[in-house]
Design a protein around this motif. Structure first.
Motif, PDB file in Angstrom:
ATOM      1  N   THR A  39      26.830  36.196  79.059  1.00 12.73           N
ATOM      2  CA  THR A  39      26.361  35.996  77.808  1.00 12.73           C
ATOM      3  C   THR A  39      25.021  36.305  77.433  1.00 12.73           C
ATOM      4  O   THR A  39      24.406  36.126  76.374  1.00 12.73           O
ATOM      5  N   PHE A 169      21.341  27.120  78.927  1.00 10.50           N
ATOM      6  CA  PHE A 169      21.241  26.169  77.907  1.00 10.50           C
ATOM      7  C   PHE A 169      22.597  25.521  77.691  1.00 10.50           C
ATOM      8  O   PHE A 169      22.819  24.639  76.699  1.00 10.50           O
ATOM      9  N   CYS A 256      33.684  24.325  79.830  1.00  5.53           N
ATOM     10  CA  CYS A 256      34.378  25.494  79.068  1.00  5.53           C
ATOM     11  C   CYS A 256      35.368  26.226  80.167  1.00  5.53           C
ATOM     12  O   CYS A 256      34.723  26.694  81.292  1.00  5.53           O
TER      13      CYS A 256
HETATM   14  S1  SF4 Z   1      30.335  26.476  76.932  1.00  6.52           S
HETATM   15 FE1  SF4 Z   1      28.487  26.601  78.076  1.00  6.52          FE
HETATM   16  S2  SF4 Z   1      28.471  28.310  79.406  1.00  6.52           S
HETATM   17 FE2  SF4 Z   1      30.187  28.437  78.142  1.00  6.52          FE
HETATM   18  S3  SF4 Z   1      29.315  29.891  76.725  1.00  6.52           S
HETATM   19 FE3  SF4 Z   1      29.094  27.716  75.988  1.00  6.52          FE
HETATM   20  S4  SF4 Z   1      26.742  27.594  76.449  1.00  6.52           S
HETATM   21 FE4  SF4 Z   1      27.735  29.034  77.879  1.00  6.52          FE
END
Ligand code: SF4
Length: 261
Positions: A39, A169, A256
């Motif tokens: 990311t 974050f 997630c």
């Molecule tokens: S859920 Fe958390 S780890 Fe997954 S993309 Fe979103 S901010 Fe990043």
């Protein structure tokens, strides 16, 4: 006419379960392709651990990233931070690069969900078939510890203060983990604060952590650490195997799926 060859792919998050799965599968599927959806906001410990893992696997880990980075997406979303209810980050920064990389190829995706976990894995495009080797073999957290210990890799350093991989974050992290971020990566904490300020100065009322801004949260750091006594003990007395067992206990909330594999 020849059938299209099936790709074997294994997604690494920089976390314990997907890393253990990569080690477990290394000699079982020689043509495995390893990937990491980056990311651009991962923890430095994650990148460091992936480099070590790459050495162990003896293969490059494909680093996939979105065509549009987080900053761009945030601008498009009018500075609305992602949150558990609006997880646009997962779709844009994790799932989209993965699905683009696979394209229309038939693929088997190996997913590191353990036998002792209730959650399901990513279910996406019909050409991508998910499989769960740990579930199928009945392997749980003790087996993950054993696999990591026998490999000599251990676990990423962030487990001393955080229970899962993912963006620095990430809104799934606990308040004590935000305090850990401020201690271990003050620069990243400041960056997260800057995103939050932009959001709350604009139309969005969202903060990264529920019910308070990061400034308010960090002002309560002592109180938060006292409340989180178990986690505060981590870096002082526990072995990494004990840290890992506790991290598994901490997984009760729904994070997630593709981010925490
Ligand atoms: S859920 Fe958390 S780890 Fe997954 S993309 Fe979103 S901010 Fe990043």
């Amino acid at each position: 006419m020849c059938a299209q060859p099936v790709r074997h792919v294994l997604g690494l998050s920089g976390g314990k379960d997907s890393s253990a799965l990569a080690i477990y599968m290394r000699d079982k599927v020689p043509d495995m392709e390893y990937f990491f959806t980056d990311t651009g906001a991962e923890l430095p410990e994650t990148y460091e651990f992936l480099d070590r893992l790459e050495g162990f696997l003896g293969k490059k880990i494909a680093r996939l990233s979105s065509e549009r980075d987080f900053d761009h997406m945030l601008m498009v979303k009018d500075n609305f931070l992602p949150s558990p209810n609006t997880r646009w980050c997962t779709r844009e920064l994790k799932i989209e690069p993965f699905e683009r990389w696979i394209g229309d190829d038939p693929a088997i995706s190996y997913i590191g969900i353990r036998a002792d976990e209730p959650r399901d894995g990513y279910k996406g495009k019909p050409n991508i078939q998910p499989v769960f080797p740990f579930k199928e073999a009945g392997l749980g957290i003790a087996d993950i510890q054993r696999i990591l210990a026998e490999s000599g890799l251990g676990i990423p350093d962030y487990y001393k203060w955080r229970s899962r991989s993912g963006c620095y974050f990430c809104f799934f992290q606990r308040k004590s983990e935000w305090v850990g971020l401020a201690k271990h990566h003050p620069d990243l904490f400041e960056r997260a604060k800057a995103y939050e300020k932009k959001a709350t100065d604009g139309a969005s009322a969202y903060t990264w952590s529920q019910g308070e801004t990061l400034d308010q949260l960090i002002a309560r750091a002592t109180e938060i650490e006292a409340e989180s006594e178990k986690r505060a003990l981590r870096s002082k007395k526990m072995t990494w195997q004990e840290i890992l067992a506790q991290a598994a206990e901490d997984e009760e909330d729904e994070s997630c799926l593709i981010c925490s594999l």
